[in-house]
Design a protein around this motif. Structure first.
Motif, PDB file in Angstrom:
ATOM      1  N   ASP A 182       0.797  -1.231   0.000  1.00 30.32           N
ATOM      2  CA  ASP A 182       0.000   0.000   0.000  1.00 30.32           C
ATOM      3  C   ASP A 182       0.827   1.278   0.000  1.00 30.32           C
ATOM      4  O   ASP A 182       0.272   2.371   0.122  1.00 30.32           O
ATOM      5  CB  ASP A 182      -1.014   0.022   1.149  1.00 30.32           C
ATOM      6  N   CYS A 183       2.150   1.188  -0.162  1.00 31.71           N
ATOM      7  CA  CYS A 183       2.976   2.384  -0.314  1.00 31.71           C
ATOM      8  C   CYS A 183       3.012   2.772  -1.790  1.00 31.71           C
ATOM      9  O   CYS A 183       3.076   1.908  -2.669  1.00 31.71           O
ATOM     10  CB  CYS A 183       4.414   2.124   0.149  1.00 31.71           C
ATOM     11  N   TRP A 184       2.967   4.075  -2.048  1.00 31.08           N
ATOM     12  CA  TRP A 184       3.060   4.602  -3.404  1.00 31.08           C
ATOM     13  C   TRP A 184       4.510   4.952  -3.719  1.00 31.08           C
ATOM     14  O   TRP A 184       5.207   5.524  -2.886  1.00 31.08           O
ATOM     15  CB  TRP A 184       2.194   5.846  -3.557  1.00 31.08           C
ATOM     16  N   PHE A 185       4.944   4.599  -4.944  1.00 34.28           N
ATOM     17  CA  PHE A 185       6.299   4.886  -5.401  1.00 34.28           C
ATOM     18  C   PHE A 185       6.264   5.483  -6.799  1.00 34.28           C
ATOM     19  O   PHE A 185       5.400   5.146  -7.602  1.00 34.28           O
ATOM     20  CB  PHE A 185       7.149   3.606  -5.448  1.00 34.28           C
ATOM     21  N   THR A 186       7.246   6.313  -7.093  1.00 31.23           N
ATOM     22  CA  THR A 186       7.383   6.868  -8.437  1.00 31.23           C
ATOM     23  C   THR A 186       8.000   5.811  -9.341  1.00 31.23           C
ATOM     24  O   THR A 186       8.997   5.184  -8.989  1.00 31.23           O
ATOM     25  CB  THR A 186       8.262   8.134  -8.404  1.00 31.23           C
ATOM     26  N   VAL A 187       7.372   5.610 -10.511  1.00 34.19           N
ATOM     27  CA  VAL A 187       7.902   4.669 -11.502  1.00 34.19           C
ATOM     28  C   VAL A 187       8.404   5.395 -12.743  1.00 34.19           C
ATOM     29  O   VAL A 187       9.025   4.796 -13.605  1.00 34.19           O
ATOM     30  CB  VAL A 187       6.872   3.587 -11.885  1.00 34.19           C
ATOM     31  N   GLY A 188       8.125   6.686 -12.830  1.00 32.46           N
ATOM     32  CA  GLY A 188       8.603   7.473 -13.956  1.00 32.46           C
ATOM     33  C   GLY A 188       8.221   8.932 -13.800  1.00 32.46           C
ATOM     34  O   GLY A 188       7.246   9.252 -13.119  1.00 32.46           O
ATOM     35  N   VAL A 189       9.005   9.796 -14.419  1.00 34.50           N
ATOM     36  CA  VAL A 189       8.706  11.223 -14.456  1.00 34.50           C
ATOM     37  C   VAL A 189       8.935  11.661 -15.897  1.00 34.50           C
ATOM     38  O   VAL A 189      10.023  11.458 -16.444  1.00 34.50           O
ATOM     39  CB  VAL A 189       9.596  12.036 -13.494  1.00 34.50           C
ATOM     40  N   ARG A 190       7.903  12.225 -16.506  1.00 25.45           N
ATOM     41  CA  ARG A 190       7.966  12.633 -17.911  1.00 25.45           C
ATOM     42  C   ARG A 190       7.853  14.141 -18.035  1.00 25.45           C
ATOM     43  O   ARG A 190       7.069  14.764 -17.314  1.00 25.45           O
ATOM     44  CB  ARG A 190       6.816  12.001 -18.698  1.00 25.45           C
ATOM     45  N   LEU A 191       8.603  14.704 -18.961  1.00 25.06           N
ATOM     46  CA  LEU A 191       8.471  16.112 -19.287  1.00 25.06           C
ATOM     47  C   LEU A 191       7.193  16.273 -20.108  1.00 25.06           C
ATOM     48  O   LEU A 191       6.994  15.570 -21.093  1.00 25.06           O
ATOM     49  CB  LEU A 191       9.689  16.595 -20.082  1.00 25.06           C
ATOM     50  N   GLY A 192       6.305  17.140 -19.657  1.00 22.46           N
ATOM     51  CA  GLY A 192       5.023  17.344 -20.320  1.00 22.46           C
ATOM     52  C   GLY A 192       3.880  16.996 -19.383  1.00 22.46           C
ATOM     53  O   GLY A 192       4.080  16.407 -18.320  1.00 22.46           O
ATOM     54  N   ASP A 193       2.679  17.377 -19.806  1.00 21.19           N
ATOM     55  CA  ASP A 193       1.478  17.127 -19.001  1.00 21.19           C
ATOM     56  C   ASP A 193       0.715  15.952 -19.590  1.00 21.19           C
ATOM     57  O   ASP A 193       0.074  16.075 -20.626  1.00 21.19           O
ATOM     58  CB  ASP A 193       0.595  18.386 -18.988  1.00 21.19           C
ATOM     59  N   TYR A 194       0.803  14.813 -18.916  1.00 25.03           N
ATOM     60  CA  TYR A 194       0.095  13.614 -19.361  1.00 25.03           C
ATOM     61  C   TYR A 194      -1.048  13.266 -18.426  1.00 25.03           C
ATOM     62  O   TYR A 194      -1.725  12.267 -18.616  1.00 25.03           O
ATOM     63  CB  TYR A 194       1.075  12.433 -19.469  1.00 25.03           C
ATOM     64  N   ALA A 195      -1.269  14.097 -17.415  1.00 28.03           N
ATOM     65  CA  ALA A 195      -2.332  13.839 -16.449  1.00 28.03           C
ATOM     66  C   ALA A 195      -3.624  14.559 -16.833  1.00 28.03           C
ATOM     67  O   ALA A 195      -4.697  14.196 -16.366  1.00 28.03           O
ATOM     68  CB  ALA A 195      -1.901  14.257 -15.047  1.00 28.03           C
ATOM     69  N   ASN A 196      -3.539  15.590 -17.663  1.00 30.94           N
ATOM     70  CA  ASN A 196      -4.721  16.365 -18.041  1.00 30.94           C
ATOM     71  C   ASN A 196      -5.152  16.093 -19.476  1.00 30.94           C
ATOM     72  O   ASN A 196      -5.711  16.946 -20.130  1.00 30.94           O
ATOM     73  CB  ASN A 196      -4.444  17.871 -17.864  1.00 30.94           C
ATOM     74  N   VAL A 197      -4.879  14.906 -19.965  1.00 32.06           N
ATOM     75  CA  VAL A 197      -5.262  14.581 -21.353  1.00 32.06           C
ATOM     76  C   VAL A 197      -6.532  13.759 -21.389  1.00 32.06           C
ATOM     77  O   VAL A 197      -6.935  13.144 -20.463  1.00 32.06           O
ATOM     78  CB  VAL A 197      -4.141  13.835 -22.117  1.00 32.06           C
TER      79      VAL A 197
END
Length: 197
Positions: A182-197
């Motif tokens: 139940d712990c959250w971890f970062t698996v990637g960080v991308r340049l750009g906005d991919y959360a508001n598409v």
């Protein structure tokens, strides 16, 4: 009055810490926001808190010691074989590469990657802000999420993107088993906005 140890060490240590905090405050020393030291993954931290912890740490990368921010990001990046770890193995030596590849890096290589484009724009940034709510990805059954942030890089740095805000999307995954369940971890960080598409 200084504390020298011995009986009542816990109470004395707390008093010494309080005195030190008052001294720093009186001297005008600004402390980074939030509690950055010893911050580690916890099932109590939602994905947004994981993103916040990493960005605050990178914004103040050398507080309280050199590259402490990168070390915090390393802790919050997905450990290799996270679901199969045994208790006590939580501090796995290798973490997921932020380039969202199925590649695992030790702290030294992870640090080198954070110092390259585009991630170096996050180091010691002027400020950052959230630009999307956490988006839970359908494909991950609620165990994968994304959040976009806008970052104003440190000035002057002299490369593409510096001097104007940049948007990054943090990709996160929740562990389903083992001591990191139940712990959250970062698996990637991308340049750009991919959360508001």
């Amino acid at each position: 009055h200084f504390f020298t140890g011995g009986e009542g060490a816990a109470e004395g240590g707390e008093e010494l810490a309080a005195q030190f905090e008052r001294y720093l405050e009186g001297a005008g020393v600004q402390r980074p926001p939030g509690l950055l030291r010893d911050l580690r993954p916890s099932p109590l931290l939602p994905p947004s808190a994981v993103v916040e912890a990493q960005l605050n740490a990178l914004q103040h990368n050398d507080w309280p010691v050199d590259d402490a921010g990168i070390g915090t990001c390393f802790k919050f990046s997905l450990p290799e074989n996270a679901g199969q770890l045994l208790p006590g193995e939580e501090s796995a030596a290798h973490r997921r590469d932020w380039r969202a590849r199925e590649k695992w890096e030790g702290l030294e290589d992870f640090s080198r990657i954070i110092r390259t484009t585009p991630y170096r724009l996050l180091l010691n940034c002027e400020f950052w802000k959230v630009t999307s709510s956490v988006k839970f990805l359908k494909a991950g059954g609620g165990n994968r999420a994304a959040q976009a942030v806008s970052v104003m890089p440190q000035r002057p740095a002299g490369g593409p993107g510096e001097g104007r805000p940049c948007t990054f999307t943090f990709l996160l995954e929740r562990i389903g088993s083992g001591p990191l369940r139940d712990c959250w971890f970062t698996v990637g960080v991308r340049l750009g906005d991919y959360a508001n598409v």
